[in-house]
Design a protein around this motif. Structure first.
Motif, PDB file in Angstrom:
ATOM      1  N   UNK A 696       0.831  -1.208   0.000  1.00 42.15           N
ATOM      2  CA  UNK A 696       0.000   0.000   0.000  1.00 42.15           C
ATOM      3  C   UNK A 696       0.866   1.259   0.000  1.00 42.15           C
ATOM      4  N   UNK A 697       1.906   1.253   0.829  1.00 47.93           N
ATOM      5  CA  UNK A 697       2.799   2.419   0.886  1.00 47.93           C
ATOM      6  C   UNK A 697       3.518   2.595  -0.444  1.00 47.93           C
ATOM      7  N   UNK A 698       3.924   1.490  -1.041  1.00 49.15           N
ATOM      8  CA  UNK A 698       4.613   1.555  -2.328  1.00 49.15           C
ATOM      9  C   UNK A 698       3.715   2.170  -3.406  1.00 49.15           C
ATOM     10  N   UNK A 702       4.520   5.523  -5.481  1.00 51.46           N
ATOM     11  CA  UNK A 702       4.514   5.552  -6.948  1.00 51.46           C
ATOM     12  C   UNK A 702       3.563   6.614  -7.483  1.00 51.46           C
ATOM     13  N   UNK A 703       2.388   6.726  -6.834  1.00 50.46           N
ATOM     14  CA  UNK A 703       1.410   7.730  -7.263  1.00 50.46           C
ATOM     15  C   UNK A 703       1.958   9.137  -7.054  1.00 50.46           C
TER      16      UNK A 703
END
Length: 707
Positions: A696-698, A702-703
């Motif tokens: 989720x953090x990744x 990325x966003x």
């Protein structure tokens, strides 16, 4: 040697099994070799060395011995300092000192021999001098308090205090006053026990298991078959030394920021990582795990599971009830207070139990020794008496004769103690104004008795308890001085004075035992200990200063070097001066429970005997991860697992080469620590940050980067 913290886990619990330290496989037919069991089986060690002369005590003190000792002292200072600042668990380095000393001098003499310049052969007495000097110096890295009482005076630790009023009471480290402090307190213990050396070693025949094991190891090196094995051990040490150093160098490239690199690898998952359960690829602690007994490593892991796996998550659910919800995670009035003070209670319970256990055993054994002496009116050995050859072995006759040959005059020891005590009493109040001269005088009047108790107890049980004596001194002097007269700093400084005296007293007596068994002169042992102590008084503060300046977050929670014993000693000093009113709710009740549990568990260990005690965890070891987490325990258990599998597949080889492999892993990483510290001071930073994120953090990262 070695904490060394309470029973030193470096010096006591973490000592290797003497049999595995000293055992040497017998050679083939026609070869004469030595092993741990030889004396018991009738093979006399001194018969093997009968053809070799024993050099005079002055010839045992060679330039090359102290040159090699200095190099090893620097290496070991980095190793001990790193362990001090990371966790406080320090294994015994006696074997490494003896093995590396043999390797360096043997290499030196081999080069000179090939060039035709060798004049003085390398003897076991010279090997003993090197080992004594190195252990004395590395002992200062522990008893100097850089990871305990001395660092507890620091402003960084004071700012984590439970009592905001005492946060301004601190003394930041400085190279000059640290060196001065160590020079005026580190030599007293040496003079305190010198007059008792004959009583301890010859009259009472105290075993000093670690000193005996080290002597047998050195003896084995210098027999023909033992020398061959030693060369193989050194080769194995060199391989793993190189691997450990190169692995540390490789890891450095990926540590460009906080929480970066292999030391923060979530090997057991991210949730476990948040509770500090992960393998951090530390070759140091894998090596430590191979040296420490299995029960130590299992105890540390169980302590981590009990605290970070069960207790702290449960107490955290009481946030807002047991302690204010707005408290920061590092506040001693919140969850951090439970972590620190429950650990302190467990450590004190274990330490006091073992203190009284060793003291009672010491007094009982001393009483029986004196009673038997009065009944016979004859000591086992005296200066002028003839030895009863029918009862005394050739080894004992030979060793006693040479041990009594080079006397250290009692007047010299008494004069040295009084002179240094007078200088110290006049000097210390200038370094610590809170430590009044009459506090120091009381410590010095009681120190010889306590030093004798510690040295005698160590001879019986291999337990040395310098930090227990130090903690008791914190409470006594701190309460005497009171909060309005700098009781916190007075108690911590007094702790340092007492720890240095009782620690060096037991170390020197243990070295006398090693010298007795290798025919090294007591005078050369004493001189070597003095020189090693002097080296340690300079080298250790300099190495600490390098860490302190190179790593700006030393002593801060969550950093690479959190110095866990610093906050523990500071909190004990505050508790002794201020009382327990500032603790979070139910913390004191939990402390009482864990204090009692530590004593009860130790009682069960003694009642059940050795057969079953090895399955009962040690409270002292369990308490260590309460504050810093169990990540290093996983490393140590990996080391234990490696050794366990090795012993199951080839026990003889594991016994012979296990200590060498462990020493190589520890020493290689220690040398890389020195190199990385120098790089940090030169502002040469790693180029890459390797981090691990949840899915989720990744996605969010990325966003964010995509936008």
């Amino acid at each position: 040697m070695a904490e060394r913290s309470d029973r030193s886990l470096s010096e006591d619990e973490s000592r290797m099994n003497p049999e595995s330290e000293a055992k040497v496989k017998k050679g083939g037919s026609g070869s004469q070799s030595w092993s741990w069991e030889d004396e018991n089986n009738g093979l006399l060690v001194e018969r093997i060395f009968e053809g070799q002369g024993v050099p005079s005590w002055r010839r045992q003190l060679t330039f090359r011995a102290f040159a090699v000792s200095f190099a090893l002292n620097v290496m070991f200072a980095f190793i001990v300092m790193k362990l001090n600042l990371m966790t406080g668990i320090i294994p015994s380095l006696n074997v490494s000192a003896g093995l590396l000393g043999f390797f360096f001098v043997k290499t030196w003499t081999k080069v000179l021999e090939k060039s035709g310049l060798l004049r003085v052969p390398f003897t076991r007495q010279e090997n003993t001098v090197i080992q004594t000097c190195v252990v004395a110096s590395s002992g200062i890295a522990f008893s100097g308090g850089f990871g305990s009482y001395l660092f507890a005076m620091n402003e960084r630790v004071a700012n984590q205090s439970t009592d905001t009023q005492s946060a301004h009471v601190y003394k930041n480290p400085s190279l000059l006053w640290m060196i001065g402090f160590l020079f005026v307190v580190s030599f007293l213990g040496l003079f305190a026990v010198v007059p008792l050396r004959k009583i301890m070693i010859i009259d009472f025949k105290l075993t000093y298991p670690s000193g005996t094991a080290t002597a047998h190891l050195i003896n084995s090196f210098h027999t023909p078959e033992g020398a061959k094995l030693a060369k193989k051990q050194v080769k194995a040490l060199g391989k793993f030394f190189s691997f450990s150093f190169l692995w540390g160098f490789f890891q450095w490239f990926y540590r460009a920021g906080d929480d970066c690199g292999f030391t923060n690898f979530p090997t057991l998952g991210l949730k476990a990582f948040q509770n500090r359960f992960y393998f951090d690829f530390s070759t140091t602690y894998v090596g430590v795990g191979m040296i420490c007994p299995y029960i130590i490593n299992i105890s540390v892991l169980l302590g981590g599971i009990l605290s970070w796996g069960i207790m702290w998550p449960l107490i955290e659910t009481r946030k807002g009830h047991w302690y204010p919800a707005e408290e920061s995670p590092n506040s001693m009035r919140g969850l951090q207070g439970y972590k620190v003070f429950i650990a302190i209670a467990t450590i004190l319970g274990d330490g006091l139990y073992n203190f009284f256990k060793v003291l009672s055993r010491t007094l009982s054994d001393l009483y029986h020794q004196l009673r038997d002496r009065e009944m016979t009116h004859v000591l086992p050995f005296t200066n002028g008496s003839s030895l009863d050859n029918s009862q005394v072995s050739y080894d004992d006759q030979r060793r006693t004769q040479l041990f009594l040959k080079d006397q250290i005059p009692t007047w010299f020891a008494v004069a040295g103690y009084v002179t240094i005590a007078a200088i110290s009493t006049a000097t210390l109040p200038h370094i610590f104004p809170q430590l009044k001269w009459y506090y120091i005088l009381v410590i010095y009047l009681s120190a010889p008795t306590l030093g004798f108790c510690n040295a005698y107890g160590c001879g019986l049980t291999d337990w040395s308890l310098p930090s227990t004596y130090g903690k008791l001194t914190i409470f006594m002097i701190g309460a005497w001085a009171g909060p309005s007269h700098g009781g916190i700093l007075a108690g911590l400084a007094a702790c340092g004075v007492m720890m240095n005296i009782v620690s060096t007293a037991s170390d020197l007596t243990q070295d006398f035992k090693t010298g007795y068994l290798t025919l090294a002169s007591p005078r050369s042992m004493f001189v070597s200990q003095v020189i090693g102590t002097a080296m340690g008084c300079v080298i250790s503060p300099c190495v600490f200063w390098l860490f302190y300046k190179a790593f700006k977050d030393v002593g801060l929670p969550g950093s690479e070097y959190p110095v866990p014993n610093g906050i523990v000693y500071r909190s004990m000093a505050e508790l002794g001066v201020e009382g327990s009113s500032s603790l979070p709710e139910h913390c004191l009740t939990l402390c009482y429970c864990f204090f009692a549990a530590a004593m009860i568990i130790n009682g069960f260990r003694d009642l059940l005997g050795k057969k079953w005690a090895r399955f009962i965890p040690l409270p002292m070891a369990m308490a260590i991860p309460f504050y810093i987490g169990p990540y290093f325990a996983i490393d140590m258990c990996v080391g234990s697992l490696i050794l366990f599998i090795w012993e199951k597949t080839d026990k003889a080889k594991a016994d012979a080469f296990g200590p060498a492999v462990a020493s190589g892993l520890i020493c290689g990483d220690g040398i890389w620590t020195m190199a990385s510290s120098i790089l940090a001071l030169a502002r040469v930073n790693p180029p890459i940050c390797m981090k691990f994120l949840s899915r989720a953090t990744n996605k969010r990262v990325n966003a964010f980067l995509g936008s």
